[in-house]
Structure formats: structure tokens, C-alpha cells
Design an enzyme around this catalytic site. Structure first.
Site, short mmCIF file in Angstrom:
data_model
loop_
_atom_site.label_atom_id
_atom_site.label_comp_id
_atom_site.label_asym_id
_atom_site.label_seq_id
_atom_site.Cartn_x
_atom_site.Cartn_y
_atom_site.Cartn_z
N ASN A 4 12.17 7.00 23.13
CA ASN A 4 11.27 7.27 22.02
C ASN A 4 10.55 6.01 21.57
O ASN A 4 9.34 5.98 21.50
CB ASN A 4 12.02 7.90 20.84
CG ASN A 4 11.10 8.24 19.69
OD1 ASN A 4 9.90 8.44 19.89
ND2 ASN A 4 11.64 8.31 18.49
N SER A 46 27.73 17.18 23.24
CA SER A 46 28.49 17.44 22.02
C SER A 46 29.23 16.15 21.67
O SER A 46 28.79 15.05 22.00
CB SER A 46 29.44 18.62 22.23
OG SER A 46 30.15 18.89 21.03
N SER A 47 30.35 16.28 21.02
CA SER A 47 31.17 15.13 20.64
C SER A 47 32.56 15.62 20.31
O SER A 47 32.74 16.77 19.87
CB SER A 47 30.58 14.42 19.42
OG SER A 47 31.51 13.51 18.86
N TYR A 70 27.48 15.29 10.88
CA TYR A 70 27.51 14.99 12.31
C TYR A 70 28.33 16.03 13.06
O TYR A 70 27.89 16.56 14.09
CB TYR A 70 28.08 13.59 12.54
CG TYR A 70 28.16 13.19 13.99
CD1 TYR A 70 27.00 12.88 14.70
CD2 TYR A 70 29.37 13.10 14.65
CE1 TYR A 70 27.06 12.50 16.04
CE2 TYR A 70 29.45 12.72 15.98
CZ TYR A 70 28.29 12.43 16.67
OH TYR A 70 28.36 12.06 17.99
N LYS A 74 27.00 18.83 16.08
CA LYS A 74 27.52 18.88 17.45
C LYS A 74 28.22 20.22 17.73
O LYS A 74 28.19 20.71 18.87
CB LYS A 74 28.48 17.72 17.69
CG LYS A 74 27.80 16.35 17.68
CD LYS A 74 26.77 16.24 18.80
CE LYS A 74 26.26 14.82 18.95
NZ LYS A 74 25.35 14.67 20.09
N THR A 121 28.98 1.50 22.77
CA THR A 121 27.53 1.41 22.70
C THR A 121 27.17 0.82 21.35
O THR A 121 28.04 0.50 20.55
CB THR A 121 26.90 2.82 22.82
OG1 THR A 121 27.30 3.59 21.67
CG2 THR A 121 27.34 3.54 24.08
#
Length: 267
Positions: free
Chosen positions: A45, A147-148, A162, A166, A197
Site C-alpha cells: 500500500n 486469521s489469528s 482484533y 479475525k 515482525t
């Protein structure tokens, strides 16, 4: 991490599109697909330079790649992304919806803007990425959504926004798998735990017992690794390897599933 060996180019001739592929998990997925011979569309983006660096890294594997800018929270941009991908490579076989954002905030403080920002990227965008993938993939293609582990966790405070964003993706996965089956397209989701990350660096302390802002990263890693039988936290390559399996023809009987990627962690 498993030892490095020469990777069979089992996805040669395939074309993959990975959203949010300029960094983090998306980069790990894009590179692992490329190592196996896939040509890769690296969507980004705003981070043009990192995305181009991913393209350059993929070129070193002997595979082809192109970086395409698109804000996937906007459906016309999603449409353009797919059209440019098809113009560049001619067809699509694999689509991985990876982009996402995370917010920790007391429920009473969540604003409309917070809600829209999280759900627009984590949920709404994934629906329309999957929709466009279904339309444009060749028969026998692969769709992988993100997903998570958070979608099914309890005991994490200030996490409803959050987690909810998900959880919806898991419903999409099961429904799309039914709708796409007649074209032999499989649809699965992956649900990672903590992965090293920039998002991990910013938020992982929330998951550590007695965690607090400013904790040294070594303490955070140690605290989370203690929950894992393998004694470590994940890196993007771990996630990319699982996606590479889901992209492979051998994964055909895995469909409509949400695959936890936690290294066996119990929290």
C-alpha cells in the site's frame, strides 16, 4: 527453524498474489512461494521501497515477481490489483490475503474510527480479496486467508476488536470453501500466534504474563517461547512454508480449515 536445503521448485508455472507482501509475514510467504518456483505479485500500500526489495530478493531465487501498489480496503483498488496482476502474468493460481492490523484498546475507548480501520483491513478487505480470487483464479486454485490465534483466545484484555475481526475471517473461510468447491478451488485460513515482525515488536508484550510497554525484546521472546514445546517464537519463514504447502497440489484434501500455527504453544 528447520535446516536450510535446496527447495524443490514444486510450484513452477504457478502465479501467486500476496497482499501486504512488502514486509513481515507477507514477505515470508512471498519468498517461500518464489523459492518453490511460483511467480509472485507483491502487493503493498505505502511501502514501495521494501516491496521492491522483496521483488529483488525473489529474483535471486530464479523466480519472477512484480510489486503492485493497491489499497485493498477499497474495492475498486482490489479490482485494479487483480487486473494488473493478470495483465502482467496472464493467470492466477494462488491468492494469499495477508494484510492486517492490530489494536489493543479498552472496549469503552474504542471509537468508530478504530472499529472501521481494523475491520476494513482485517475483515472487509479479506472478503473482497477472496471474492476476486474466486472470480479470477484458474480452476484448481488456492485461496489462503489470514486469521489469528487471537480469534479463539480468552484471557487477553482489550482485544475484542482484533479478535472479532479475525473470527469473522474463519466464517468466511468455511463458507467460501463450499462455494468454490465445484471449481476445485480450496479455501483455507491460517491462524498464527506470535511471529517476529514489526507488529510483534509493537504488541507482543500484551501476550506475556505481567508484560508491560518497553519490555526488552529478549524478555518478550523468552516469555512467549516458554509456552512453546519447540522453545522459540515463530519467524515469517515458518508461516510461509505452511502456505507453500497449502498452495501445492498435494494439499487438495485440506479445505475449509483454519490451521493454527503456534508451534504447539499453549496459552
Amino acid at each position: 527453524m528447520a535446516s536450510s536445503e535446496e527447495t524443490p521448485r514444486s510450484l513452477a508455472g504457478k502465479v501467486a498474489l500476496v497482499t501486504g507482501a512488502g514486509r513481515g509475514i507477507g514477505k515470508g510467504i512471498a519468498v517461500e512461494l518464489a523459492k518453490r518456483g511460483a511467480s509472485v505479485v507483491v502487493n503493498y500500500n505505502s511501502a514501495e521501497k521494501p516491496a521492491q526489495e522483496v521483488v529483488d530478493e525473489i529474483a535471486k531465487t530464479g523466480s519472477r515477481a512484480v510489486a503492485i501498489k493497491a489499497d485493498i480496503t477499497k474495492v475498486p483498488e482490489v479490482s485494479r490489483l487483480f487486473q494488473e496482476a493478470l495483465q502482467h502474468f496472464g493467470h492466477l493460481d494462488i491468492v494469499v490475503s495477508n494484510s492486517g492490523t492490530e489494536v489493543f484498546k479498552p472496549e469503552e475507548e474504542v471509537t468508530e474510527e478504530d472499529y472501521d480501520r481494523v475491520f476494513n483491513l482485517n475483515t472487509r478487505a479479506q472478503f473482497f480479496i477472496a471474492q476476486h480470487a474466486y472470480v479470477h483464479l484458474r480452476n484448481g486454485g488456492r485461496i489462503v486467508l489470514m486469521s489469528s490465534v487471537a480469534a479463539n483466545m480468552s484471557g487477553i484484555p482489550n482485544h475484542a476488536l482484533y479478535a472479532g475481526s479475525k473470527a469473522a475471517v474463519e466464517g468466511f473461510t468455511r463458507s467460501f470453501a463450499v462455494d468454490a468447491g465445484h471449481r476445485k478451488i480450496t479455501v483455507n485460513a491460517i491462524a498464527p500466534g506470535g511471529v517476529k515482525t514489526d507488529m510483534y515488536d509493537a504488541n507482543a508484550w500484551h501476550y506475556v504474563p505481567n508484560g508491560k510497554p518497553g519490555m526488552p525484546m529478549e524478555e518478550i521472546d523468552k516469555g512467549l517461547a516458554a509456552f512453546c514445546p519447540l522453545g522459540r517464537v515463530a519467524v515469517p519463514q515458518d508461516i510461509g512454508r505452511v502456505v507453500a504447502f497449502l498452495a501445492h497440489p498435494d494439499s487438495e484434501w485440506v479445505n475449509g480449515q483454519v490451521i493454527l500455527l503456534t508451534g504447539g504453544s499453549v496459552t
